[in-house]
Design a protein around this motif. Structure first.
Motif, PDB file in Angstrom:
ATOM      1  N   PHE A  22       0.835  -1.023  -0.081  1.00  0.00           N
ATOM      2  CA  PHE A  22       0.163   0.147  -0.038  1.00  0.00           C
ATOM      3  C   PHE A  22       0.833   1.373   0.099  1.00  0.00           C
ATOM      4  CE2 PHE A  22      -2.519   3.371   2.296  1.00  0.00           C
ATOM      5  CZ  PHE A  22      -3.495   3.050   1.373  1.00  0.00           C
ATOM      6  N   ARG A  23       2.185   1.501   0.655  1.00  0.00           N
ATOM      7  CA  ARG A  23       2.975   2.187   0.619  1.00  0.00           C
ATOM      8  C   ARG A  23       3.584   2.754  -0.613  1.00  0.00           C
ATOM      9  NH1 ARG A  23       6.322   0.630   6.133  1.00  0.00           N
ATOM     10  NH2 ARG A  23       4.483   0.578   7.565  1.00  0.00           N
ATOM     11  N   GLU A  24       3.497   1.791  -1.591  1.00  0.00           N
ATOM     12  CA  GLU A  24       4.070   2.131  -2.965  1.00  0.00           C
ATOM     13  C   GLU A  24       3.032   2.495  -4.013  1.00  0.00           C
ATOM     14  OE1 GLU A  24       5.934  -1.534  -4.210  1.00  0.00           O
ATOM     15  OE2 GLU A  24       7.076  -1.900  -2.451  1.00  0.00           O
ATOM     16  N   LEU A  25       1.970   2.775  -3.575  1.00  0.00           N
ATOM     17  CA  LEU A  25       0.811   3.055  -4.411  1.00  0.00           C
ATOM     18  C   LEU A  25       1.019   4.662  -4.774  1.00  0.00           C
ATOM     19  CD1 LEU A  25      -2.468   1.449  -2.900  1.00  0.00           C
ATOM     20  CD2 LEU A  25      -1.023   0.800  -4.862  1.00  0.00           C
ATOM     21  N   GLU A  26       0.548   4.775  -5.995  1.00  0.00           N
ATOM     22  CA  GLU A  26       0.565   6.301  -6.395  1.00  0.00           C
ATOM     23  C   GLU A  26      -0.628   7.012  -5.775  1.00  0.00           C
ATOM     24  OE1 GLU A  26       0.541   6.040 -10.624  1.00  0.00           O
ATOM     25  OE2 GLU A  26       2.249   5.030 -10.726  1.00  0.00           O
ATOM     26  N   THR A  27      -0.448   8.537  -6.099  1.00  0.00           N
ATOM     27  CA  THR A  27      -1.542   8.988  -5.378  1.00  0.00           C
ATOM     28  C   THR A  27      -2.867   8.798  -5.902  1.00  0.00           C
ATOM     29  OG1 THR A  27       0.266  10.920  -5.454  1.00  0.00           O
ATOM     30  CG2 THR A  27      -2.420  11.536  -5.151  1.00  0.00           C
ATOM     31  N   PHE A  28      -2.822   8.676  -7.428  1.00  0.00           N
ATOM     32  CA  PHE A  28      -4.333   8.354  -7.933  1.00  0.00           C
ATOM     33  C   PHE A  28      -5.084   7.041  -7.132  1.00  0.00           C
ATOM     34  CE2 PHE A  28      -7.088   6.084 -11.095  1.00  0.00           C
ATOM     35  CZ  PHE A  28      -7.932   6.917 -11.141  1.00  0.00           C
ATOM     36  N   ASP A  29      -3.987   6.123  -7.005  1.00  0.00           N
ATOM     37  CA  ASP A  29      -4.418   4.859  -6.505  1.00  0.00           C
ATOM     38  C   ASP A  29      -4.849   4.719  -5.108  1.00  0.00           C
ATOM     39  OD1 ASP A  29      -4.029   3.220  -8.720  1.00  0.00           O
ATOM     40  OD2 ASP A  29      -1.791   3.076  -8.536  1.00  0.00           O
ATOM     41  N   ARG A  30      -4.155   5.802  -4.226  1.00  0.00           N
ATOM     42  CA  ARG A  30      -4.597   6.094  -2.847  1.00  0.00           C
ATOM     43  C   ARG A  30      -5.851   6.644  -2.760  1.00  0.00           C
ATOM     44  NH1 ARG A  30      -0.392   6.138   1.487  1.00  0.00           N
ATOM     45  NH2 ARG A  30       1.488   5.409   0.478  1.00  0.00           N
ATOM     46  N   VAL A  31      -6.357   7.688  -3.709  1.00  0.00           N
ATOM     47  CA  VAL A  31      -7.622   8.227  -3.872  1.00  0.00           C
ATOM     48  C   VAL A  31      -8.542   7.215  -4.125  1.00  0.00           C
ATOM     49  CG1 VAL A  31      -8.795  10.018  -4.911  1.00  0.00           C
ATOM     50  CG2 VAL A  31      -6.539  10.637  -4.265  1.00  0.00           C
ATOM     51  N   LEU A  32      -8.409   6.458  -5.082  1.00  0.00           N
ATOM     52  CA  LEU A  32      -9.278   5.390  -5.396  1.00  0.00           C
ATOM     53  C   LEU A  32      -9.481   4.535  -4.420  1.00  0.00           C
ATOM     54  CD1 LEU A  32     -10.790   4.094  -7.570  1.00  0.00           C
ATOM     55  CD2 LEU A  32      -8.856   2.771  -8.438  1.00  0.00           C
ATOM     56  N   TYR A  33      -8.566   3.944  -3.679  1.00  0.00           N
ATOM     57  CA  TYR A  33      -8.815   3.218  -2.358  1.00  0.00           C
ATOM     58  C   TYR A  33      -9.547   3.981  -1.402  1.00  0.00           C
ATOM     59  CZ  TYR A  33      -7.880   0.859   2.007  1.00  0.00           C
ATOM     60  OH  TYR A  33      -7.993   0.199   3.182  1.00  0.00           O
ATOM     61  N   VAL A  34      -9.377   5.162  -1.186  1.00  0.00           N
ATOM     62  CA  VAL A  34     -10.163   5.736  -0.186  1.00  0.00           C
ATOM     63  C   VAL A  34     -11.881   5.786  -0.741  1.00  0.00           C
ATOM     64  CG1 VAL A  34     -10.817   8.155   0.806  1.00  0.00           C
ATOM     65  CG2 VAL A  34      -8.403   7.241   0.669  1.00  0.00           C
ATOM     66  N   ILE A  35     -11.905   6.137  -2.029  1.00  0.00           N
ATOM     67  CA  ILE A  35     -13.340   6.107  -2.528  1.00  0.00           C
ATOM     68  C   ILE A  35     -13.905   4.868  -2.540  1.00  0.00           C
ATOM     69  CG2 ILE A  35     -14.577   6.428  -4.759  1.00  0.00           C
ATOM     70  CD1 ILE A  35     -12.561   8.600  -5.226  1.00  0.00           C
ATOM     71  N   THR A  36     -13.071   3.907  -2.785  1.00  0.00           N
ATOM     72  CA  THR A  36     -13.429   2.488  -2.542  1.00  0.00           C
ATOM     73  C   THR A  36     -14.065   2.178  -1.172  1.00  0.00           C
ATOM     74  OG1 THR A  36     -12.252   1.720  -4.582  1.00  0.00           O
ATOM     75  CG2 THR A  36     -13.113   0.056  -3.046  1.00  0.00           C
ATOM     76  N   VAL A  37     -13.200   2.556  -0.131  1.00  0.00           N
ATOM     77  CA  VAL A  37     -13.535   2.134   1.144  1.00  0.00           C
ATOM     78  C   VAL A  37     -14.844   2.984   1.589  1.00  0.00           C
ATOM     79  CG1 VAL A  37     -12.575   2.453   3.417  1.00  0.00           C
ATOM     80  CG2 VAL A  37     -11.106   1.444   1.915  1.00  0.00           C
ATOM     81  N   VAL A  38     -14.984   3.959   1.204  1.00  0.00           N
ATOM     82  CA  VAL A  38     -15.898   4.800   1.685  1.00  0.00           C
ATOM     83  C   VAL A  38     -17.347   4.243   0.998  1.00  0.00           C
ATOM     84  CG1 VAL A  38     -17.462   7.014   1.316  1.00  0.00           C
ATOM     85  CG2 VAL A  38     -14.890   7.103   1.849  1.00  0.00           C
ATOM     86  N   LEU A  39     -17.396   3.944  -0.322  1.00  0.00           N
ATOM     87  CA  LEU A  39     -18.469   3.369  -1.006  1.00  0.00           C
ATOM     88  C   LEU A  39     -18.580   1.925  -0.340  1.00  0.00           C
ATOM     89  CD1 LEU A  39     -17.372   3.718  -4.724  1.00  0.00           C
ATOM     90  CD2 LEU A  39     -19.540   4.772  -3.771  1.00  0.00           C
ATOM     91  N   GLY A  40     -17.806   1.164   0.188  1.00  0.00           N
ATOM     92  CA  GLY A  40     -18.005  -0.061   0.759  1.00  0.00           C
ATOM     93  C   GLY A  40     -18.634   0.032   1.975  1.00  0.00           C
ATOM     94  N   ALA A  41     -18.235   1.048   2.959  1.00  0.00           N
ATOM     95  CA  ALA A  41     -18.881   1.554   4.162  1.00  0.00           C
ATOM     96  C   ALA A  41     -20.296   1.890   4.042  1.00  0.00           C
ATOM     97  CB  ALA A  41     -17.923   2.446   4.992  1.00  0.00           C
ATOM     98  N   SER A  42     -20.588   2.842   2.727  1.00  0.00           N
ATOM     99  CA  SER A  42     -21.963   3.067   2.631  1.00  0.00           C
ATOM    100  C   SER A  42     -22.826   1.860   2.199  1.00  0.00           C
ATOM    101  CB  SER A  42     -21.892   4.071   1.605  1.00  0.00           C
ATOM    102  OG  SER A  42     -21.108   5.369   2.113  1.00  0.00           O
ATOM    103  N   ALA A  43     -22.411   1.132   1.477  1.00  0.00           N
ATOM    104  CA  ALA A  43     -23.106  -0.050   1.013  1.00  0.00           C
ATOM    105  C   ALA A  43     -23.370  -0.733   2.364  1.00  0.00           C
ATOM    106  CB  ALA A  43     -22.427  -0.985   0.156  1.00  0.00           C
ATOM    107  N   THR A  44     -22.508  -0.923   3.102  1.00  0.00           N
ATOM    108  CA  THR A  44     -22.805  -1.830   4.247  1.00  0.00           C
ATOM    109  C   THR A  44     -23.862  -1.038   5.197  1.00  0.00           C
ATOM    110  OG1 THR A  44     -20.450  -2.597   4.318  1.00  0.00           O
ATOM    111  CG2 THR A  44     -21.686  -2.800   6.493  1.00  0.00           C
ATOM    112  N   GLY A  45     -23.775   0.078   5.202  1.00  0.00           N
ATOM    113  CA  GLY A  45     -24.658   0.754   6.173  1.00  0.00           C
ATOM    114  C   GLY A  45     -26.007   0.669   5.400  1.00  0.00           C
TER     115      GLY A  45
END
Length: 201
Positions: free
Chosen positions: A74-97
């Motif tokens: 995860f530390r080697e990911l680029e900025t775009f991939d980190r942003v994509l990861y954050v968006i994915t986690v937020v979407l997953g949390a919202s879907a769970t809710g």
């Protein structure tokens, strides 16, 4: 003499009972109509079954996403991939809710005689949760493919998967419902035409 009259009377009662039962029984192959209470209970049981299925998948996926942040890669990911990861986690949390919300609503409204409102709200939350789940899966796939396959191919494959989800989860059910509505409208119209011809004759 009394013993011979009793079976005759019982037989008469059984005949009357069977006659009443036959007069209200549906035709062979026809389903008996549901009451409003039975319909709302059936819809609620269906929502519970669907919620159990989707909750298992979204929880496994969300657990995987949370563990990614603690891996050395995860530390080697680029900025775009980190942003994509954050968006994915937020979407997953919202879907769970959204997918767990019907359980919470049921706990709060239990015993309040609001089953109709509960079923309506739970159905809408399920639809919202399915959209969020599809987006979560698509973003997760894009995040993984960007690591495995460099270039535009990762975006093309992830977009194709999301399109496939849209076709299977939304376009196909809407198409089937529209076709059933057209068939029902055609059947009603043909039935009306036959009845009008019979009345004219």
């Amino acid at each position: 003499m009394a013993m011979t009259e009793q079976p005759v009377e019982s037989a008469g009662e059984n005949t009357a009972c069977c006659a009443r039962h036959d007069s209200h029984s549906p035709e062979p192959g026809a389903e008996s109509p549901e009451t409003a209470r039975e319909q709302v209970n059936r819809r609620w049981n269906e929502i519970l079954q669907e919620t159990r299925l989707t909750q298992t998948g979204v929880q496994i996926l969300f657990g995987f996403l949370l563990s990614v942040a603690f891996t050395p890669l995860f530390r080697e990911l680029e900025t775009f991939d980190r942003v994509l990861y954050v968006i994915t986690v937020v979407l997953g949390a919202s879907a769970t809710g959204s997918l767990i919300a019907p359980v919470s609503i049921h706990r709060f409204l239990s015993g309040q005689r609001m089953k109709d409102e509960l079923v309506e709200a739970a159905g809408r939350l399920m639809m919202c949760g399915m959209v969020l789940l599809a987006l979560t899966i698509g973003c997760t796939l894009l995040l993984i493919l960007r690591v495995v396959i460099p270039g535009v191919l990762a975006e093309v494959l992830a977009g194709g998967v999301i399109l496939w989800f849209g076709l299977c989860w939304y376009v196909l059910p809407l198409y089937l419902r529209r076709r059933a509505d057209r068939r029902s409208h055609t059947d009603r119209r043909s039935h009306t035409d036959r009845r009008s011809r019979t009345d004219d004759a």
